[in-house]
Design an enzyme around this catalytic site. Structure first.
Site, PDB file in Angstrom:
ATOM      1  N   GLY A 133       0.850  -1.115  -0.106  1.00 31.95           N
ATOM      2  CA  GLY A 133      -0.016  -0.138  -0.012  1.00 31.95           C
ATOM      3  C   GLY A 133       0.776   1.257   0.107  1.00 31.95           C
ATOM      4  O   GLY A 133       2.052   1.131   0.409  1.00 31.95           O
ATOM      5  N   CYS A 134       0.223   2.342  -0.362  1.00 31.36           N
ATOM      6  CA  CYS A 134       0.869   3.542  -0.589  1.00 31.36           C
ATOM      7  C   CYS A 134       1.520   4.135   0.947  1.00 31.36           C
ATOM      8  O   CYS A 134       2.424   4.271   1.019  1.00 31.36           O
ATOM      9  CB  CYS A 134       0.314   4.598  -1.288  1.00 31.36           C
ATOM     10  SG  CYS A 134      -1.467   5.012  -0.635  1.00 31.36           S
ATOM     11  N   TYR A 135       0.250   4.281   1.854  1.00 33.35           N
ATOM     12  CA  TYR A 135       1.005   4.759   3.008  1.00 33.35           C
ATOM     13  C   TYR A 135       1.778   3.697   3.694  1.00 33.35           C
ATOM     14  O   TYR A 135       2.765   3.976   4.475  1.00 33.35           O
ATOM     15  CB  TYR A 135      -0.520   4.767   3.923  1.00 33.35           C
ATOM     16  CG  TYR A 135      -1.009   6.170   3.753  1.00 33.35           C
ATOM     17  CD1 TYR A 135      -0.335   7.273   4.287  1.00 33.35           C
ATOM     18  CD2 TYR A 135      -2.338   6.436   3.732  1.00 33.35           C
ATOM     19  CE1 TYR A 135      -1.153   8.459   4.383  1.00 33.35           C
ATOM     20  CE2 TYR A 135      -2.971   7.347   3.909  1.00 33.35           C
ATOM     21  CZ  TYR A 135      -2.429   8.557   4.145  1.00 33.35           C
ATOM     22  OH  TYR A 135      -3.019   9.623   4.055  1.00 33.35           O
ATOM     23  N   GLU A 286       5.861  10.776  -0.101  1.00 31.41           N
ATOM     24  CA  GLU A 286       5.999  10.091  -1.454  1.00 31.41           C
ATOM     25  C   GLU A 286       4.883  10.613  -2.006  1.00 31.41           C
ATOM     26  O   GLU A 286       3.679  10.951  -1.741  1.00 31.41           O
ATOM     27  CB  GLU A 286       6.115   8.592  -1.209  1.00 31.41           C
ATOM     28  CG  GLU A 286       4.731   8.109  -1.009  1.00 31.41           C
ATOM     29  CD  GLU A 286       4.490   6.463  -0.561  1.00 31.41           C
ATOM     30  OE1 GLU A 286       5.938   6.030  -0.442  1.00 31.41           O
ATOM     31  OE2 GLU A 286       3.514   6.028  -0.558  1.00 31.41           O
TER      32      GLU A 286
END
Length: 319
Positions: A133-135, A286
């Site tokens: 996942g991004c987080y 990010e």
């Protein structure tokens, strides 16, 4: 060597568009097909800015996907949708690399969990890859260098642009509702909280929010430490852990989310210590669509086919 063919299933969203652009510029990959029921028959170039190829969206039946001849298939679908397609490939005995962008296989030990900076040593030729996942990517990179000296849960306050909410209309991507606002959601038990805790083997408390900007996320991680550190020792840990990692940038000052949009790296900085040296605050930023998704997917595809891990990724953005 002939080009390696990559199919993308469910490519109508923001991440799909980013991955299309990256693959179109890659020296070894080419797009085999891109599926979307809503856009079937339409040219990608009409929907993906910066893409100039002649591929059109198609809408094959899922059971036909294993016969389409792709060397790798990226599943860019909402959570809960990947299993049926994976089952089709398993039933057909197809050897294509499957890379899932959803959370569906991040807790499955038979799949390689592809956060290369932390897990590439675990890659042993697996043909099933789960993209983090991004987080979860930002949190793990912010916490990992201190993993052995943590005491108690790590608290992570997160803020993301609304592209992270996808294209299906909701409060979290409603520009009018987000204007001049910070929208909290899933304040306990978020899937990324469980994902990071599972990967690091340490409890995480994650509090996500959506902001009015489109792309880019920031994490402020609060780490309680079992022993005292000074700042130089902390910096040495982070610089040492990520030395030679082109997509992780360690800096002195806290990074700003406004400076990460369009970049392919994670920025780590701030490194504020309490007076007793036993509480550390680290900030990570990010682009949630790139290193948080599409760029990381390309890293994993490169790894799966024995290519340079950063082939096709514009490294000047990480300079």
């Amino acid at each position: 060597m002939s080009a390696l063919r990559v199919g993308i299933v469910g490519a109508r969203g923001h991440v799909g568009a980013e991955l299309i652009r990256l693959l179109a510029g890659h020296p070894a990959f080419e797009l085999a097909y891109v599926t979307s029921r809503e856009r079937a028959g339409q040219p990608l170039a009409a929907h993906v800015d910066g893409y100039a190829g002649d591929v059109h969206y198609t809408s094959p039946a899922y059971e036909d996907l294993p016969d389409l001849g792709a060397d790798a298939v990226v599943l860019a679908l909402p959570n809960g949708k990947a299993g049926h397609i994976v089952g089709q490939f398993d039933a057909a005995g197809a050897d294509a690399v499957l890379l899932d962008l959803s959370a569906d296989y991040r807790f499955d030990p038979s799949w390689y969990y592809g956060l290369p900076e932390l897990t590439r040593a675990r890659y042993e030729g697996q043909r099933r890859i789960s993209n983090p996942g991004c987080y979860a990517t930002a949190m793990q990179l912010a916490i990992a260098p201190m993993r052995g000296v943590l005491e108690g849960p790590v608290q992570c306050f997160g803020v993301s642009g609304y592209s992270g909410a996808g294209t299906t209309p909701s409060d979290k991507n409603d520009v009018a509702l987000l204007r001049d606002n910070l929208m909290p959601y899933a304040l306990t038990g978020h899937v990324h909280e469980r994902e990071v805790a599972s990967q690091l083997g340490h409890p995480i408390e994650f509090m996500p929010h959506v902001a009015p900007h489109f792309r880019g996320l920031t994490i402020t991680a609060n780490l309680h430490l079992s022993i005292a550190f000074d700042r130089d020792e902390v910096l040495a840990r982070y610089h040492g852990r990520y030395a030679g990692e082109p997509l992780v940038r360690v800096q002195d000052e806290a990074p700003w989310v406004s400076r990460i949009a369009g970049a392919h790296h994670v920025a780590l900085g701030g490194f504020a210590l309490s007076g007793d040296g036993r509480r550390l605050v680290v900030v990570a930023t990010e682009d949630n669509l790139l290193k948080g998704a599409a760029t990381q997917a390309l890293q994993n595809l490169n790894l799966a086919f024995g290519l340079d891990e950063v082939a096709g990724i514009p490294l000047e953005d990480a300079a």
